[in-house]
Scaffold this active site. Structure first.
Site, PDB file in Angstrom:
ATOM      1  N   ASP A   8       0.856  -1.193   0.000  1.00  0.00           N
ATOM      2  CA  ASP A   8       0.000   0.000   0.000  1.00  0.00           C
ATOM      3  C   ASP A   8       0.891   1.241   0.000  1.00  0.00           C
ATOM      4  OD1 ASP A   8      -2.439   1.392   0.264  1.00  0.00           O
ATOM      5  OD2 ASP A   8      -2.344   1.362   2.457  1.00  0.00           O
ATOM      6  N   HIS A   9       0.664   2.163  -0.910  1.00  0.00           N
ATOM      7  CA  HIS A   9       1.425   3.417  -0.989  1.00  0.00           C
ATOM      8  C   HIS A   9       2.941   3.200  -1.146  1.00  0.00           C
ATOM      9  CE1 HIS A   9      -2.046   5.966  -0.308  1.00  0.00           C
ATOM     10  NE2 HIS A   9      -2.420   5.141   0.641  1.00  0.00           N
ATOM     11  N   HIS A  49      -6.942  10.194   4.614  1.00  0.00           N
ATOM     12  CA  HIS A  49      -6.519   9.188   5.589  1.00  0.00           C
ATOM     13  C   HIS A  49      -6.731   9.715   7.013  1.00  0.00           C
ATOM     14  CE1 HIS A  49      -3.930   7.803   2.099  1.00  0.00           C
ATOM     15  NE2 HIS A  49      -4.633   6.739   2.407  1.00  0.00           N
ATOM     16  N   SER A  61     -12.322   4.721   6.002  1.00  0.00           N
ATOM     17  CA  SER A  61     -12.772   4.339   7.347  1.00  0.00           C
ATOM     18  C   SER A  61     -14.004   5.139   7.771  1.00  0.00           C
ATOM     19  CB  SER A  61     -11.648   4.558   8.369  1.00  0.00           C
ATOM     20  OG  SER A  61     -10.777   3.442   8.375  1.00  0.00           O
ATOM     21  N   ASN A  78     -10.227   0.721   1.093  1.00  0.00           N
ATOM     22  CA  ASN A  78      -9.088   0.634   2.022  1.00  0.00           C
ATOM     23  C   ASN A  78      -9.453   1.076   3.441  1.00  0.00           C
ATOM     24  OD1 ASN A  78      -7.697   0.103  -0.323  1.00  0.00           O
ATOM     25  ND2 ASN A  78      -6.058   1.561   0.073  1.00  0.00           N
ATOM     26  N   THR A 122      -7.621   3.145   9.601  1.00  0.00           N
ATOM     27  CA  THR A 122      -7.951   3.892  10.822  1.00  0.00           C
ATOM     28  C   THR A 122      -8.953   3.166  11.726  1.00  0.00           C
ATOM     29  OG1 THR A 122      -7.448   5.976   9.739  1.00  0.00           O
ATOM     30  CG2 THR A 122      -8.926   6.086  11.630  1.00  0.00           C
TER      31      THR A 122
HETATM   32  O1  G3H Z   1      -2.482   4.892   3.840  1.00  0.00           O
HETATM   33  C1  G3H Z   1      -2.349   4.127   4.766  1.00  0.00           C
HETATM   34  C2  G3H Z   1      -2.253   4.493   6.147  1.00  0.00           C
HETATM   35  O2  G3H Z   1      -3.417   4.786   6.809  1.00  0.00           O
HETATM   36  C3  G3H Z   1      -1.024   5.246   6.552  1.00  0.00           C
HETATM   37  O3  G3H Z   1      -0.295   4.204   7.029  1.00  0.00           O
HETATM   38  O4  G3H Z   1       0.993   4.972   9.019  1.00  0.00           O
HETATM   39  O5  G3H Z   1       1.310   2.737   7.953  1.00  0.00           O
HETATM   40  O6  G3H Z   1       2.121   4.776   6.807  1.00  0.00           O
HETATM   41  P1  G3H Z   1       1.139   4.210   7.742  1.00  0.00           P
HETATM   42  P1  13P Z   2      -8.259   5.207   6.482  1.00  0.00           P
HETATM   43  O1  13P Z   2      -7.300   6.105   7.177  1.00  0.00           O
HETATM   44  O2  13P Z   2      -9.559   5.910   6.208  1.00  0.00           O
HETATM   45  O3  13P Z   2      -8.476   3.904   7.170  1.00  0.00           O
HETATM   46  O4  13P Z   2      -7.642   4.865   5.041  1.00  0.00           O
HETATM   47  C1  13P Z   2      -6.713   3.826   4.872  1.00  0.00           C
HETATM   48  C2  13P Z   2      -6.078   3.813   3.535  1.00  0.00           C
HETATM   49  O5  13P Z   2      -6.470   4.470   2.595  1.00  0.00           O
HETATM   50  C3  13P Z   2      -4.900   2.944   3.386  1.00  0.00           C
HETATM   51  O6  13P Z   2      -4.322   3.046   2.140  1.00  0.00           O
HETATM   52 ZN    ZN Z   3      -4.368   5.002   1.327  1.00  0.00          ZN
END
Ligand code: G3H
Ligand code: 13P
Ligand code: ZN
Length: 306
Positions: free
Chosen positions: A81-82, A178, A211, A251, A254
């Site tokens: 992810d990302h 996010h 979320s 996704n 949170t």
């Molecule tokens: O996009 C995803 C998350 O909510 C941010 O995650 O704190 O693991 O980088 P991270």
């Molecule tokens: P939330 O912070 O809304 O859970 O989003 C998570 C997300 O987009 C992870 O890639």
């Molecule tokens: Zn994300």
């Protein structure tokens, strides 16, 4: 069994539901996902961010997910992810990830296209599916993007991005962000934009920042001392509407964090003599499992892995 995102999302598209991508942070989050997916008979995507890789180690993470996938009947994907660069993409593919996201949304459009195309070439030659992102979510993405820099996805630019990069899935910015503080006023997603994007691109559409920040989860955490004033998420009806308009991957991070923290706070406060980490983390695991089951029902993926 471990499969690619593309396999999961193609089936979801044909059958009209969405698959949840849940971020793991540790063994407990993964166990909660596995238990929920088994109980709900639901396909699932296990999502791992670069920060979690820094925290837990790539090989540890990849191996526990592979063991988990082998132990269940439900199909599961292991997704980066990302991901921000080709080195990370390559390391994850080598470690056995079945899907990767290359997030060039912070770059100039041409640079995002060039980077994403390279990631697609790399991943597709190894049978791994790729998610790209165009537009920018509000809030923090890996701590680099501030709310003022949010840019909603332009449908035409999305069409060009997809045809020039060859991605299998596209993360679109429709007004989500996010974290636990998604809106100051009334929650609002740009559904007209989503409809226009759906007309422009045929690949799988992904909703990040989805979320719900449910009040029952927030209230429990707050009762036991968490500070969450003005926390607000995406209402369930908005998520359902986004799915009805073509989103097939949703996704969630949170809501799992909130459930985890609330349960840990509760058990530490109510059982001050508790010293067993398994009791503390076991409660957190159960709370997350409950949240994940609810998401699978909301997304319509429950019962789809029978
Ligand atoms: O996009 C995803 C998350 O909510 C941010 O995650 O704190 O693991 O980088 P991270
Ligand atoms: P939330 O912070 O809304 O859970 O989003 C998570 C997300 O987009 C992870 O890639
Ligand atoms: Zn994300």
């Amino acid at each position: 069994m471990l499969v690619t995102n593309d396999q999961l999302l193609s089936t979801a598209t044909n059958q009209g539901y969405a698959v949840g991508a849940f971020n793991i942070h540790n063994l407990e989050t993964l166990s909660a996902i596995v238990a929920a997916s088994t109980k709900e008979h639901s396909p699932v995507i296990v999502a791992v961010t670069p920060s979690t890789i820094d925290y837990a180690g790539l090989q540890y993470l990849a191996n526990i997910v592979k063991i988990a996938a082998d132990s269940v009947q439900t199909p599961m994907a292991l997704h980066l992810d990302h991901g921000k660069d080709l080195t990370m993409i390559s390391r994850c593919i080598d470690a056995g990830f079945t899907s990767v996201m290359i997030d060039g949304s912070h770059l100039e459009p041409e640079k995002n296209i060039a980077l994403t195309k390279q990631a697609v070439n790399l991943a597709h030659s190894r049978g791994v599916s790729v998610e790209g992102e165009i537009g920018r979510l509000a809030g923090v993405e890996e701590a680099t993007v501030e709310e003022k820099e949010a840019i909603l996805t332009e449908p035409e630019a999305a069409g060009e991005f997809v045809s020039r990069t060859g991605v299998d899935a596209l993360a679109v910015a429709l007004g989500t962000s996010h974290g636990a503080y998604k809106f100051k006023g009334k929650p609002r997603l740009d559904f007209e934009r989503l409809k226009a994007i759906r007309r422009e691109v045929k690949v799988h559409l992904v909703l990040h920042g989805a979320s719900g920040v449910p009040s029952w989860v927030v209230e429990k955490a707050v009762t036991y001392g968490a500070e969450l004033s003005e926390a607000q998420g995406i209402p369930d009806e908005h998520v359902k509407k986004a799915i009805s308009l073509g989103v097939v991957k949703v996704n969630i991070d949170t809501d799992l964090r909130l459930a985890f923290v609330g349960a840990v706070r509760e058990i530490l406060a109510s059982s001050p003599s508790e010293l067993d980490p398994r009791k503390v983390l076991g409660a957190a695991k159960e709370a997350m499992e409950h949240v994940i089951q609810g998401k699978m029902q909301l997304f319509g993926s429950s019962g789809k892995a029978l």
